[in-house]
Write an enzyme that holds these catalytic residues in place. Structure first.
Site, PDB file in Angstrom:
ATOM      1  CB  ALA A 148       7.507   8.397  -4.546  1.00  0.00           C
ATOM      2  N   GLY A 203      10.495   5.412  -8.574  1.00  0.00           N
ATOM      3  CA  GLY A 203      10.483   4.725  -9.873  1.00  0.00           C
ATOM      4  C   GLY A 203       9.986   5.607 -10.999  1.00  0.00           C
ATOM      5  NE  ARG A 215       5.548  -2.125 -15.535  1.00  0.00           N
ATOM      6  CZ  ARG A 215       5.412  -2.864 -14.447  1.00  0.00           C
ATOM      7  NH1 ARG A 215       4.737  -3.992 -14.497  1.00  0.00           N
ATOM      8  NH2 ARG A 215       5.934  -2.491 -13.292  1.00  0.00           N
ATOM      9  CE  LYS A 243       4.593   3.051 -10.816  1.00  0.00           C
ATOM     10  NZ  LYS A 243       4.626   1.577 -10.834  1.00  0.00           N
ATOM     11  CD  GLN A 285      15.764   4.032  -5.534  1.00  0.00           C
ATOM     12  OE1 GLN A 285      14.639   4.455  -5.841  1.00  0.00           O
ATOM     13  NE2 GLN A 285      16.056   2.750  -5.533  1.00  0.00           N
ATOM     14  CB  THR A 340      11.035  -1.967  -3.744  1.00  0.00           C
ATOM     15  OG1 THR A 340      11.277  -3.379  -3.822  1.00  0.00           O
ATOM     16  CG2 THR A 340      10.030  -1.588  -4.824  1.00  0.00           C
ATOM     17  CE  LYS A 345     -11.005  38.993 -14.227  1.00  0.00           C
ATOM     18  NZ  LYS A 345      -9.986  39.758 -14.942  1.00  0.00           N
ATOM     19  CE1 TYR A 372     -15.673  38.775 -17.856  1.00  0.00           C
ATOM     20  CE2 TYR A 372     -15.090  40.938 -18.723  1.00  0.00           C
ATOM     21  CZ  TYR A 372     -14.763  39.811 -17.997  1.00  0.00           C
ATOM     22  OH  TYR A 372     -13.540  39.710 -17.394  1.00  0.00           O
TER      23      TYR A 372
HETATM   24  C1  UD1 Z   1       6.089  -4.245  -6.013  1.00  0.00           C
HETATM   25  C2  UD1 Z   1       6.495  -5.490  -5.209  1.00  0.00           C
HETATM   26  C3  UD1 Z   1       5.492  -6.596  -5.463  1.00  0.00           C
HETATM   27  C4  UD1 Z   1       4.098  -6.121  -5.093  1.00  0.00           C
HETATM   28  C5  UD1 Z   1       3.763  -4.842  -5.866  1.00  0.00           C
HETATM   29  C6  UD1 Z   1       2.435  -4.287  -5.403  1.00  0.00           C
HETATM   30  C7  UD1 Z   1       8.926  -5.497  -5.078  1.00  0.00           C
HETATM   31  C8  UD1 Z   1      10.183  -6.074  -5.597  1.00  0.00           C
HETATM   32  N1  UD1 Z   1       7.805  -5.922  -5.608  1.00  0.00           N
HETATM   33  O1  UD1 Z   1       6.189  -4.604  -7.385  1.00  0.00           O
HETATM   34  O2  UD1 Z   1       5.840  -7.737  -4.667  1.00  0.00           O
HETATM   35  O3  UD1 Z   1       3.150  -7.145  -5.385  1.00  0.00           O
HETATM   36  O4  UD1 Z   1       4.773  -3.844  -5.645  1.00  0.00           O
HETATM   37  O5  UD1 Z   1       2.050  -3.198  -6.190  1.00  0.00           O
HETATM   38  O6  UD1 Z   1       8.976  -4.693  -4.168  1.00  0.00           O
HETATM   39  N2  UD1 Z   1      10.287   2.386  -6.549  1.00  0.00           N
HETATM   40  C9  UD1 Z   1      11.332   3.174  -6.115  1.00  0.00           C
HETATM   41  N3  UD1 Z   1      12.597   2.873  -6.507  1.00  0.00           N
HETATM   42  C10 UD1 Z   1      12.879   1.804  -7.295  1.00  0.00           C
HETATM   43  C11 UD1 Z   1      11.794   0.995  -7.728  1.00  0.00           C
HETATM   44  C12 UD1 Z   1      10.520   1.315  -7.331  1.00  0.00           C
HETATM   45  O7  UD1 Z   1      11.133   4.150  -5.396  1.00  0.00           O
HETATM   46  O8  UD1 Z   1      14.064   1.579  -7.604  1.00  0.00           O
HETATM   47  C13 UD1 Z   1       8.923   2.746  -6.134  1.00  0.00           C
HETATM   48  C14 UD1 Z   1       8.012   3.033  -7.301  1.00  0.00           C
HETATM   49  O9  UD1 Z   1       7.997   4.422  -7.609  1.00  0.00           O
HETATM   50  C15 UD1 Z   1       6.656   2.568  -6.799  1.00  0.00           C
HETATM   51  C16 UD1 Z   1       6.986   1.480  -5.803  1.00  0.00           C
HETATM   52  O10 UD1 Z   1       8.367   1.637  -5.486  1.00  0.00           O
HETATM   53  O11 UD1 Z   1       5.943   3.591  -6.162  1.00  0.00           O
HETATM   54  C17 UD1 Z   1       6.743   0.083  -6.365  1.00  0.00           C
HETATM   55  O12 UD1 Z   1       7.566  -0.094  -7.493  1.00  0.00           O
HETATM   56  P1  UD1 Z   1       7.074  -0.928  -8.748  1.00  0.00           P
HETATM   57  O13 UD1 Z   1       8.176  -0.958  -9.737  1.00  0.00           O
HETATM   58  O14 UD1 Z   1       5.763  -0.456  -9.191  1.00  0.00           O
HETATM   59  O15 UD1 Z   1       6.951  -2.367  -8.091  1.00  0.00           O
HETATM   60  P2  UD1 Z   1       6.061  -3.548  -8.609  1.00  0.00           P
HETATM   61  O16 UD1 Z   1       6.732  -4.145  -9.773  1.00  0.00           O
HETATM   62  O17 UD1 Z   1       4.674  -3.117  -8.769  1.00  0.00           O
HETATM   63 CA    CA Z   2       3.610  -1.230  -8.739  1.00  0.00          CA
END
Ligand code: UD1
Ligand code: CA
Length: 459
Positions: A8, A10, A14, A21, A71, A77, A350, A365
C-alpha cells in the site's frame, strides 16, 4: 502460521488523487479495507501493510492489530516487500500471502483455494492469475509451449507478442517464507521502469529449481485492480452488483437496483424492500418486512422490523419496530425513535429519544430532547435547544399534547399529559395535566378597516 503482506505504499499517480491510491473508495470504503477483510476472512491474522506515500493517512486508518513497515522512497513492488524484512524473517518457516492493496475484489475463497493448490504442489511460489480481455498495464504470465511457467512480463517491458498473452497476474501470491527471502535477495531493477519488481520472483525461483505454479481463477473479476478513476468506477459497479446480488439471494427484495448502493457490512433481513435511489452504508442493520426508500440514505442506522422509511436520511441512530417515517425526514446522530413512532414530512430529530407511539406528523424540529410515549407534536413545533452558546435539553412527559407552532425554549420540562395551546412560546416548565397558554390574547377591533382605511382610498 500463515501471514500476509499487503502493498500500500504507492502514490497511484494515474488516480490523480490527494490520498494514497489504496485509500480511494469503492462503495464508500477505502480499497485496502476490502483486502484486509478478505485476508482475515481467509483466516490469516498476522498482517503487515507496507506504507509509503502519505503513510500517516493509511496508518491512521488501519485497525490496531495490523503491523506496518515504511517504504521510503517507493521503488517498486519488490522493493516494497523488502521493507517487511523483519516480519518476513519471523515467518521464514511459514507460507506468506502477498497482495496488492488496490485489488478490493480478491476474496477469501480464492485465497484459500490458491493456498491448497500451493501446498498440494509443494510450491515455493503460487501466483493467482486470470484470463482477462484488457491487458493494459498488467503483468503477463509467460509459459512455454507445454504450458510450463517461465516468468511474468510487465506490460511496459513486454514485446508485441508477449502483449497478446491474456493470462494476467493478479498481484496476489503465496510464497514459501524462506524462498521469498531468497527471491528478494536476487531482484534487480533492470527493466523499463527501473523498479524492483516482485514479479521477478517467479523466474528467480524457477531458475533456482523450485516448484512454481499459477492458480488460474475462473471469475476473472477477483483479480481486477484500480489504477485510475475509470477503473475505480468499474470496481464500484462490480462491487455494487455483487453486494446487491448477495442480498437478493438472502431474501431482500430489490425490485429495481437503480441507484441502490449498499455497503458490504450492511445487514438486511428478508422480505425487506429496498426502493430506488437508496444508499445504505456503514454498519447499518435493518430487520425484516421493512420498506426503505425511495431516495433514502442510511449510515450506521439500526432499524427494526416492519419499518417504513420513505425519503429519509438516518445517521448513527436507532429506529425501532413499526416506525413510519417520511417523506423528507432527517434523523441525526444519537437519536432513538421507539416502537411505532410516526415522523412525517419535514421533521428533523437530533440527539433525542422519541418515546413509543409518539407522533410528529409535520414541520417539526426535535433537538436534544427526551420525549415520552404517546406525545403528540402539532405542526411546526420547534425545540429551541441553542441559545447561541449552550445546548440545553427539553423533557416532554408521556401523553403530552403540544399545540401547533409551539416553541419550547430549552431547558424546559413539559409534565405528563400536559397541554400546550397552539402558538405558545414555552419558557417555564409545565406541571403534569396542566394547560399552558403562552401567547398574547386575541384582540378584535370592530370596523377597523372602515375607520382606518389603511390601504388605499376607495374610489
Ligand atoms: C502490479 C504487478 C502486475 C500485476 C498488477 C495487478 C508488479 C511489478 N506488477 O502492477 O504484474 O498484473 O499489479 O494489479 O508487481 N506499491 C508499493 N510500493 C511501490 C509500488 C507499488 O507499495 O513502490 C503498491 C501499490 O500501492 C499497490 C500495489 O503495490 O497497492 C501494486 O502497485 P501498482 O503500481 O498498482 O502495480 P501495477 O502496475 O498495477
Ligand atoms: Ca495496480
Amino acid at each position: 502460521m500463515k501471514c500476509a503482506v499487503i502493498l500500500a505504499g504507492g502514490k497511484g499517480t494515474r488516480m490523480k488523487a490527494d490520498c494514497p491510491k489504496v485509500m480511494c473508495n469503492v462503495i464508500f470504503k477505502p480499497m485496502i479495507s476490502y483486502v484486509i477483510d478478505a485476508v482475515k476472512d481467509a483466516g490469516v491474522r498476522d498482517i503487515c501493510v507496507i506504507t509509503g506515500y502519505k503513510h500517516e493517512e493509511v496508518e491512521a486508518y488501519l485497525p490496531e492489530d495490523i503491523k506496518t513497515a515504511l517504504q521510503e522512497p517507493q521503488l517498486g513492488t519488490g522493493h516494497a516487500v523488502m521493507q517487511a524484512g523483519e516480519f518476513i524473517r519471523a515467518h521464514s518457516g511459514d507460507e506468506i500471502l502477498i497482495l496488492n492493496g488496490d485489488g478490493p475484489l480478491m476474496d477469501a475463497e480464492t485465497i484459500n483455494k490458491a493456498y491448497e493448490y500451493h501446498k498440494s504442489n509443494g510450491n515455493s511460489i503460487t501466483v493467482i492469475s486470470a484470463i482477462v480481455d484488457d491487458t493494459e498495464g498488467i503483468g503477463h504470465i509467460k509459459r512455454d509451449k507445454n504450458g510450463t511457467l517461465l516468468k511474468i512480463v510487465e506490460h511496459k517491458d513486454a514485446t508485441a507478442e508477449e502483449k497478446q498473452i491474456r493470462e494476467s497476474n493478479s498481484g496476489c501470491y503465496w510464497f514459501n517464507g524462506a524462498d521469498l527471502i531468497y527471491a528478494l535477495e536476487n531482484i534487480t531493477n533492470e527493466n523499463a521502469q527501473k523498479e524492483y519488481y516482485l514479479t521477478d520472483s517467479l523466474e528467480i525461483l524457477i531458475s533456482a529449481g523450485k516448484n512454481a505454479g499459477a492458480y488460474v481463477v475462473e471469475n476473472s473479476e477477483v483479480v481486477l485492480g484500480a489504477n485510475d478513476r475509470k477503473q475505480l468506477n468499474d470496481l464500484n459497479n462490480i462491487m455494487r452488483r455483487n453486494i446487491n446480488t448477495r442480498l437478493m439471494l438472502d431474501g431482500v427484495d430489490i425490485p429495481c437496483t437503480d441507484g441502490v448502493i449498499i455497503g458490504k457490512d450492511v445487514k438486511i433481513g428478508n422480505s425487506t424492500v429496498i426502493l430506488p435511489n437508496t444508499i445504505i452504508l456503514g454498519n447499518t442493520v435493518i430487520g425484516s418486512g421493512c420498506t426503505i426508500g425511495p431516495n433514502s440514505y442510511l449510515d450506521n442506522a439500526v432499524v427494526g422490523n416492519n419499518v417504513i422509511l420513505d425519503n429519509c436520511k438516518i445517521l448513527d441512530s436507532e429506529v425501532e419496530d413499526g416506525v413510519d417515517a417520511g417523506p423528507f425526514v432527517k434523523v441525526r446522530a444519537n437519536s432513538v425513535l421507539k416502537k411505532g413512532v410516526h415522523i412525517g414530512n419535514f421533521v428533523e430529530v437530533k440527539n433525542s429519544v422519541v418515546g413509543e407511539g409518539s407522533k410528529s406528523a409535520h414541520l417539526t424540529y426535535i433537538g436534544d430532547s427526551d420525549v415520552g410515549r404517546d406525545v403528540n407534536f402539532g405542526c411546526g413545533t420547534v425545540t429551541c435547544n441553542y441559545d447561541g452558546k449552550n445546548k440545553s435539553r427539553c423533557v416532554i412527559g408521556d401523553g403530552a399534547f403540544i399545540g401547533c407552532n409551539t416553541n419550547l425554549v430549552a431547558p424546559v420540562e413539559v409534565g405528563e399529559q400536559a397541554y400546550i395551546a397552539a402558538g405558545s412560546t414555552i419558557t417555564d416548565s409545565i406541571p403534569e395535566k396542566a394547560l399552558s397558554i403562552a401567547r398574547a390574547r386575541q384582540v378584535i377591533k370592530e370596523s377597523w378597516v372602515d375607520i382606518k382605511k389603511p390601504y388605499k382610498e376607495k374610489k
